[in-house]
Design an enzyme around this catalytic site. Structure first.
Site, PDB file in Angstrom:
ATOM      1  N   TRP A 191       5.444 -18.628 -48.664  1.00 29.83           N
ATOM      2  CA  TRP A 191       6.308 -17.863 -47.753  1.00 29.83           C
ATOM      3  C   TRP A 191       5.703 -17.796 -46.358  1.00 29.83           C
ATOM      4  CZ3 TRP A 191      11.107 -17.560 -48.956  1.00 29.83           C
ATOM      5  CH2 TRP A 191      11.489 -17.587 -50.302  1.00 29.83           C
TER       6      TRP A 191
ATOM      7  N   LYS B 179      13.007  -6.758 -54.527  1.00 28.30           N
ATOM      8  CA  LYS B 179      11.856  -6.618 -55.407  1.00 28.30           C
ATOM      9  C   LYS B 179      11.572  -5.137 -55.697  1.00 28.30           C
ATOM     10  CE  LYS B 179      10.460 -10.885 -53.296  1.00 28.30           C
ATOM     11  NZ  LYS B 179      10.631 -11.889 -54.344  1.00 28.30           N
TER      12      LYS B 179
ATOM     13  N   ASP C  33       5.158  -9.494 -43.439  1.00 30.80           N
ATOM     14  CA  ASP C  33       6.177  -9.710 -44.465  1.00 30.80           C
ATOM     15  C   ASP C  33       5.686  -8.953 -45.692  1.00 30.80           C
ATOM     16  OD1 ASP C  33       7.822 -10.522 -46.491  1.00 30.80           O
ATOM     17  OD2 ASP C  33       7.568 -12.667 -46.157  1.00 30.80           O
TER      18      ASP C  33
END
Lengths: 363, 363
Positions: free
Chosen positions: B101, B197, B173
């Site tokens: 990511w 999540k 992030d």
């Protein structure tokens, strides 16, 4: 509990049976022990949901095979940027200005240095109460597209007859009448729609785009790139899975009801009930040019702000939610999307009749 | 029905009580006669939902008053573009490369002509199995920010100790450990997280940004402009209303559980159960450097593809969903977010013990 009629312009009323189905399986989807919201987007259960959603939409709208169907995020407002970014870099993008949302589409396109924006027709001179004529001779045939807003949610106008644009693709913001008015997808290069009126919950955006129009330029962000989104089957990143599931249920419901033609027929009948009352009334009137009137969003006014306010108060007390007009038009606005029941229009007409009788001469 | 444990990395398991509450009011929210999905985003009912969601998040994370909280769309992937576009035009943007990511965040920033991207630390040399050291002397103090990924969902590493970046804001992030590990918001200039999540359903993105960092440049799209989104209270256009409602329910649940510190304590306990088994086992091992191990995403392998496959099959048959490792790491991955129950970890450990006994010498 008293009956509520939800005239909201969006997020809007959803079919009761769809909500009940979603409710029944919210905690345990198809005996998986998981909610749809808990499913991995890479799972076979969710894969079937998104595949079914696409197949149903293709069937309902008769989408030709050379069109991609994308399930994206960001609403029509993000498409205002994505459309010119993907289709019109180093080209002319032509716009028809028919209301508040067209104006936003134009101003977002104008922010892009690489795009030349031209407004080829506008009804701003008369407060967007009509659809301007679009002349083929005003359309340079090397333009990237002609952008129209098929239904103007705030102003209550609709483009029923599509303009002849020659070889220039027609791009449509169809947010407020997709699946409600029966257009021919092959007449468009690209169609986009926020879901929260005729498709499902807010947070999902549907894009239907002819394959040859994508992949023209480098795009500054993968998320804004139709080609990347198409190659990844709308799963470049995690899509709004629950919203796609809800859309699938709504598509199933539309199919059960008889499809888009049947929706259009019902919507016309609902709108006719209200327009007949408006046109017969001595009190209420429509600000919109007759032939351009929307069957989905119907603004009406008394011409007197105090009376409008009084009517809105009585309507709210009677269980008519979100009937107040948009601040830019005033008065009242009835949004009658696919899931809005005819009984709600009948109830509104009855209230209008009573109100008119009680307020005769008040204006 | 047999018990299902959902180890999905996202969309992930949600608290059962939250799903049951959403189910109970899905068709008729607070006796309004409407579903949350049918509420106008301009209605007082929805306004209360979004205000409550923000207030709860501020309380849970102790967000200082000079930070804006935004509820956006597009996932972390759209933030990969929005962060540099809003914070780093005509500046240097520094990145720490700790996994798949991070790499995407870097490559999206690199697409922007106006941003100079520099990678100041990386663990790619060892397949991202550790967190690289970040040296203050490598950070030019005129840089726009240092971008880190606090938890690497795929590789299973976490940055617990934040680097000293001097006056350069830290951008994170935090998609896979927001509200799960107790960070101090004031240590960051900007935090972003996809909801799917630890927050709620997919299709919602939370951004927490220090006020002085926004409004620096002209942004090419209103939807991508933090300043416009902040000025409009996340309602520049229709927000993902139902997802925000679900997030609010999850925030309430976290508060009832005792807040983020309590979540972290429980997550550590759950992770310890699994890591203890991995470290005791002769069969299973963790590919990750011990001090950098994530408590949220725990990859483990047998070192033998056939045995991994066999274990995954037995796990699936036992009702352990989505335990299969990411294709880039292989083996297994247990994602243990806030809502994942300790009983599920105990069941997994029991299965691992049984499997190891039955497959002694198979490797």
């Amino acid at each position: 509990m008293k009956t509520i009629y939800n005239f909201s312009a969006g997020p809007a009323v959803l079919p009761k049976s769809v909500l009940e189905k979603a409710q029944s399986e919210l905690v345990n989807y198809e005996n998986s022990g998981m909610s749809v919201m808990e499913l991995s987007h890479r799972s076979s259960l969710f894969d079937k949901i998104i595949q079914d959603a696409e197949a149903l939409l293709r069937e309902l709208m008769t989408i030709p095979d050379n069109y991609k169907v994308l399930f994206l995020q960001g609403g029509a407002s993000l498409q205002f940027t994505m459309v010119p970014l993907n289709l019109a870099q180093h080209k002319k993008a032509l716009y028809v200005n028919t209301g508040s949302w067209s104006k936003k589409a134009i101003s977002e396109a104008q922010k892009l240095d690489s795009v030349t924006v031209e407004v080829i027709a506008s009804s701003e001179d008369q407060n967007f109460t009509y659809i301007p004529e679009i002349h083929k001779e005003d359309i340079p045939q090397d333009a990237a597209y002609v952008h129209i807003t098929t239904n103007n949610t705030i102003e209550g106008t609709t483009i029923y007859d599509l303009p002849d644009t020659g070889d220039v693709p027609l791009v449509a913001d169809m947010s407020s009448n997709i699946l409600s008015v029966n257009y021919n997808v092959a007449d468009f290069g690209l169609i986009y729609a926020g879901a929260q009126k005729n498709i499902g919950p807010a947070g999902l955006t549907v894009v239907i785009v002819r394959e040859d129009l994508i992949g023209q330029s480098d795009i500054l962000s993968a998320m804004l790139d139709y080609e990347i989104q198409a190659k990844n089957g709308s799963m470049y990143n995690t899509p709004p899975t629950f919203s796609i599931y809800m859309a699938k249920l709504v598509f199933e419901w539309i199919k059960e009801q008889g499809g888009v033609s049947q929706m259009e027929k019902q919507n016309k009948a609902k709108a006719a009930l209200l327009y007949d009352e408006i046109d017969t009334s001595q009190l209420f009137s429509s600000p919109v040019n007759k032939k351009d009137r929307s069957i989905n969003n119907i603004p009406f006014v008394t011409g007197d702000d105090a009376l409008d306010k009084k009517f809105n108060q009585e309507a709210l007390a009677a269980g008519f939610e979100n009937l107040k007009g948009h601040r830019s038009v005033g008065g009242m606005r009835a949004s009658l999307y696919n899931a809005f029941p005819e009984a709600g229009v009948e109830a509104l007409v009855a209230l209008m009749k009573t109100f008119e009788a009680e307020n005769k001469g008040a204006k």
